[in-house]
Structure formats: C-alpha cells, structure tokens
Scaffold this motif. Structure first.
Motif, PDB file in Angstrom:
ATOM      1  N   SER A   9       0.835  -1.194   0.000  1.00 47.65           N
ATOM      2  CA  SER A   9       0.000   0.000   0.000  1.00 47.65           C
ATOM      3  C   SER A   9       0.873   1.247   0.000  1.00 47.65           C
ATOM      4  O   SER A   9       1.979   1.250   0.528  1.00 47.65           O
ATOM      5  CB  SER A   9      -0.907   0.045   1.233  1.00 47.65           C
ATOM      6  OG  SER A   9      -1.991  -0.810   1.072  1.00 47.65           O
ATOM      7  N   VAL A  36       1.001   5.410   1.016  1.00 47.86           N
ATOM      8  CA  VAL A  36       0.411   6.402   1.904  1.00 47.86           C
ATOM      9  C   VAL A  36       0.141   7.636   1.047  1.00 47.86           C
ATOM     10  O   VAL A  36       1.060   8.209   0.473  1.00 47.86           O
ATOM     11  CB  VAL A  36       1.347   6.730   3.089  1.00 47.86           C
ATOM     12  CG1 VAL A  36       0.779   7.853   3.929  1.00 47.86           C
ATOM     13  CG2 VAL A  36       1.570   5.485   3.938  1.00 47.86           C
ATOM     14  N   LEU A  75      -4.356   4.907   3.170  1.00 45.57           N
ATOM     15  CA  LEU A  75      -3.608   3.825   2.536  1.00 45.57           C
ATOM     16  C   LEU A  75      -4.336   3.382   1.274  1.00 45.57           C
ATOM     17  O   LEU A  75      -5.548   3.183   1.299  1.00 45.57           O
ATOM     18  CB  LEU A  75      -3.491   2.638   3.492  1.00 45.57           C
ATOM     19  CG  LEU A  75      -2.571   2.864   4.684  1.00 45.57           C
ATOM     20  CD1 LEU A  75      -2.836   1.831   5.758  1.00 45.57           C
ATOM     21  CD2 LEU A  75      -1.130   2.820   4.243  1.00 45.57           C
ATOM     22  N   ALA A 107      -5.335  -0.269   9.506  1.00 45.71           N
ATOM     23  CA  ALA A 107      -4.227   0.415  10.176  1.00 45.71           C
ATOM     24  C   ALA A 107      -4.435   0.503  11.689  1.00 45.71           C
ATOM     25  O   ALA A 107      -3.625   1.125  12.378  1.00 45.71           O
ATOM     26  CB  ALA A 107      -4.068   1.812   9.586  1.00 45.71           C
ATOM     27  N   GLY A 155      -8.241   2.010   6.394  1.00 50.92           N
ATOM     28  CA  GLY A 155      -7.050   2.640   5.854  1.00 50.92           C
ATOM     29  C   GLY A 155      -7.043   4.156   5.907  1.00 50.92           C
ATOM     30  O   GLY A 155      -6.153   4.799   5.368  1.00 50.92           O
TER      31      GLY A 155
END
Length: 146
Positions: free
Chosen positions: A33, A35, A56, A62, A110
């Motif tokens: 993934s 950011v 993400l 997360a 995410g």
C-alpha cells in the motif's frame, strides 16, 4: 499440475494459474500500500477545525499499526502518535495537546487522516504522515489565514 512442497500446502495440488494468482495475492498484502496525502495545500482559518487527509491505497487495516504525524520543523516533532491501538500523548508537542485526534473506526478502512481543532497561526507548515512498519510516508501542507 504444479505440486507445492511448502509444509503449509503439503499434499495439495494447484494449477499453475491458481498458484500464480495466490502468489500475487500474498505479495500484494505484504505492505504494498502507498500512503496518500493531499497534493494541494489544506487551507484553514484561525479557530477552525480541519482534517489533514491521509489514507492507505489500497486500503489496509491500520488499527494496530504505528502511525506518526509529525512536523519536521518542531522539537519535539510529533503532532500525533498512534501505537498498539492507542494515542501516545507523552510524545506529542505541547502546542498540540488536546487538539489532535484520528478516526479509530476509519483506521480499519485505511483512513489515517488527522483532525486538528482550534487551528492557530503557528500550526501552519508541512506535516508528515508516516507508517514506520511500511516505511511509507506522505506530506500535507497546511496554510493558515487570519
């Protein structure tokens, strides 16, 4: 047919295509993934509450990751630290005490955005959204008007 010799898959036979798809899925789940922050500055007025966006992509849960929001120009630089499912308030720069939070329900999807309340002129700057475990980061610029 391809016979997999891994102890986890012992005595199972997979077609070559099935094995490659499985192999790809496993590798895509190993922290691939990215950011993602905002390429445009976030503009706020003094006293407002704002959100510094970060997520993400593709989404990963997360909730149990270590997450850091920092301002590299500050000492201490930490604006918000999330570790083992809780905020580490002792690491936070004093000027952000009681003004930052995340969205715990959204972490599972995410979303690692930071909510900043009661924006001050001194909040203006470049913020780093970082996940140490993935070694991935993104930056968000905050511009504060009077």
């Amino acid at each position: 047919m391809l016979h997999v010799k891994d102890s986890l898959f012992q005595n199972f036979k997979f077609g070559a295509f099935t094995f490659l798809v499985f192999y790809s899925v496993i590798h895509s789940c190993r922290g691939e993934s990215q950011v993602i922050g905002s390429s445009n500055p976030i503009v706020a007025q003094v006293g407002e509450g704002i959100i510094l966006p970060c997520h993400l992509d593709p989404a990963l849960n997360a909730l149990d990751m270590t997450l850091e929001w920092v301002r590299p120009d500050l000492d201490p630089r930490f604006v918000f630290v999330w570790r083992d499912g809780v905020e580490l308030k002792s690491k936070k720069h004093p000027s952000y005490q009681g003004r930052t939070s995340m969205f715990p329900d959204e972490l599972e999807k995410g979303n690692i955005s930071l909510k900043l309340s009661k924006v001050k002129i001194s909040d203006e700057g470049k913020y780093r959204c970082f996940i140490p475990g993935l070694k991935k980061e993104s930056y968000v610029q905050l511009v504060v008007g009077k």
